[in-house]
Design a protein around this motif. Structure first.
Motif, PDB file in Angstrom:
ATOM      1  N   VAL A   1      31.621 -19.267 -13.245  1.00 52.30           N
ATOM      2  CA  VAL A   1      31.203 -20.146 -14.336  1.00 52.30           C
ATOM      3  C   VAL A   1      30.206 -19.412 -15.217  1.00 52.30           C
TER       4      VAL A   1
ATOM      5  N   SER B   1      25.025 -25.785 -16.682  1.00 53.21           N
ATOM      6  CA  SER B   1      24.684 -25.794 -18.106  1.00 53.21           C
ATOM      7  C   SER B   1      23.981 -24.482 -18.438  1.00 53.21           C
TER       8      SER B   1
ATOM      9  N   ASP C   1      26.205 -24.934 -23.459  1.00 52.36           N
ATOM     10  CA  ASP C   1      27.500 -25.409 -22.972  1.00 52.36           C
ATOM     11  C   ASP C   1      27.328 -25.849 -21.518  1.00 52.36           C
ATOM     12  N   THR C   2      28.208 -26.725 -21.065  1.00 46.18           N
ATOM     13  CA  THR C   2      28.222 -27.181 -19.677  1.00 46.18           C
ATOM     14  C   THR C   2      29.640 -27.046 -19.140  1.00 46.18           C
ATOM     15  N   ASN C   3      29.756 -26.522 -17.926  1.00 44.60           N
ATOM     16  CA  ASN C   3      31.051 -26.335 -17.290  1.00 44.60           C
ATOM     17  C   ASN C   3      31.062 -27.111 -15.975  1.00 44.60           C
ATOM     18  N   MET C   4      32.093 -27.951 -15.781  1.00 41.56           N
ATOM     19  CA  MET C   4      32.234 -28.741 -14.564  1.00 41.56           C
ATOM     20  C   MET C   4      33.271 -28.092 -13.649  1.00 41.56           C
ATOM     21  N   GLN C   5      32.983 -28.096 -12.347  1.00 40.04           N
ATOM     22  CA  GLN C   5      33.908 -27.546 -11.368  1.00 40.04           C
ATOM     23  C   GLN C   5      34.049 -28.501 -10.187  1.00 40.04           C
TER      24      GLN C   5
ATOM     25  N   TYR D   1      20.079 -21.019 -16.894  1.00 41.36           N
ATOM     26  CA  TYR D   1      21.170 -21.780 -16.303  1.00 41.36           C
ATOM     27  C   TYR D   1      20.606 -22.924 -15.466  1.00 41.36           C
TER      28      TYR D   1
ATOM     29  N   ALA E   1      28.160 -28.593 -11.680  1.00 40.73           N
ATOM     30  CA  ALA E   1      28.046 -28.549 -13.136  1.00 40.73           C
ATOM     31  C   ALA E   1      27.026 -27.468 -13.465  1.00 40.73           C
TER      32      ALA E   1
ATOM     33  N   SER F   1      31.825 -16.843 -17.294  1.00 44.49           N
ATOM     34  CA  SER F   1      32.640 -17.409 -18.369  1.00 44.49           C
ATOM     35  C   SER F   1      31.827 -17.647 -19.637  1.00 44.49           C
ATOM     36  N   PHE F   2      30.513 -17.793 -19.482  1.00 40.28           N
ATOM     37  CA  PHE F   2      29.653 -17.983 -20.651  1.00 40.28           C
ATOM     38  C   PHE F   2      29.419 -16.657 -21.382  1.00 40.28           C
TER      39      PHE F   2
END
Length: 272
Positions: A137, A169, A150-154, A187, A167, A140-141
């Protein structure tokens, strides 16, 4: 959570910088305030749709990580994940920001005991799975330019009825006062691991040795992906080096665990 060495050193020396980091934490927490609600909704949706009605919490937490542009490293991330895993599987004191639910751990231990022997055999495997999810994650940023918030959920099964919800951010800040106009990457990690006997029973049973072998294959693919990101300019050389080293260490540890498990199995077979 953790901080790169240069940030940690400066924080220890200067009260002004400590106040600056606290301000960054508050700003990111404010921007990411919907992430916890979204994570809770993800957990509820997963179990309502899957039909696993017996799930219990194993661990949950919220941690911050700061990385200086020129010393981008996954050492802090791996350290905190290892500490969480040791707290869950070995009964050690959890790191700040992490809560371990002992009832959930006991339930999982009782349910998994007959399948995998000592619960500690899963410690390295689970820690590696969680590191794989969170580090990818972060990668990926990107790390070679300023980050846009940005926020990424897994949501990922870890095997043996364990499910990871996370999550992450991310944001970046240009430090004009402390690091000569360099970026500081920040992060926020929100995570929750739950266990379900029903889920464990529904998953395909697989020997622990095979799980580690599959994990090694995934880690090697991650290293190939890192090289591609480096060549495309998405990752800096520093980020590539530290991430690749971390996966090298995980591969070596998994290979050693396979050797150990095979030796135990051989010894047990020889005594029958």
């Amino acid at each position: 959570m953790g901080k790169s060495p240069s940030i940690q050193d400066l924080e220890n020396r200067e009260s002004e910088f400590r106040a600056y980091l606290q301000q960054l934490e508050q700003q990111l927490a404010t921007r990411a305030q919907g992430a916890q609600s979204a994570l809770d909704a993800e957990v509820q949706q997963f179990y309502s749709s899957s039909g696993f009605t017996d799930a219990v919490d194993i661990t949950s937490g919220q941690n911050y990580d700061f990385m200086q542009e020129q010393s981008f490293s996954f050492d802090n991330l791996k350290t905190i994940i290892d500490a969480i895993s040791q707290a869950v599987f070995s009964g050690r004191t959890p790191p700040a920001g992490t809560k371990v639910d002992q009832k959930g751990v006991d339930d999982a231990s009782k349910a998994l005991g007959p399948e995998v022997g000592e619960m500690a055999n899963l410690e390295l495997y689970i820690a590696g799975q969680v590191f794989d999810v969170l580090s990818n994650v972060v990668l990926s940023f990107g790390s070679s330019s300023a980050l846009t918030f940005d926020t990424n959920m897994q949501n990922k099964p870890l095997g043996y009825g364990l499910q990871l919800f996370a999550a992450v951010s991310a944001d970046s800040y240009r430090s004009t006062s402390f690091f000569k106009d360099e970026y500081i990457y920040e992060y926020l990690y929100l995570y929750r691991v739950r266990f379900s006997v029903q889920q464990a029973q529904s998953e395909v049973k697989q020997a622990l040795v095979e799980l580690y072998q599959d994990q090694i294959t995934v880690f090697k693919q991650r290293e190939e992906d890192l090289l591609t990101q480096l060549e495309s300019g998405k990752l800096s050389a520093a980020a590539y080096t530290t991430a690749n080293s971390a996966f090298d260490a995980l591969i070596a540890a998994a290979e050693q665990k396979i050797d150990d498990l095979k030796k135990v199995a051989a010894a047990q077979g020889g005594t029958r």
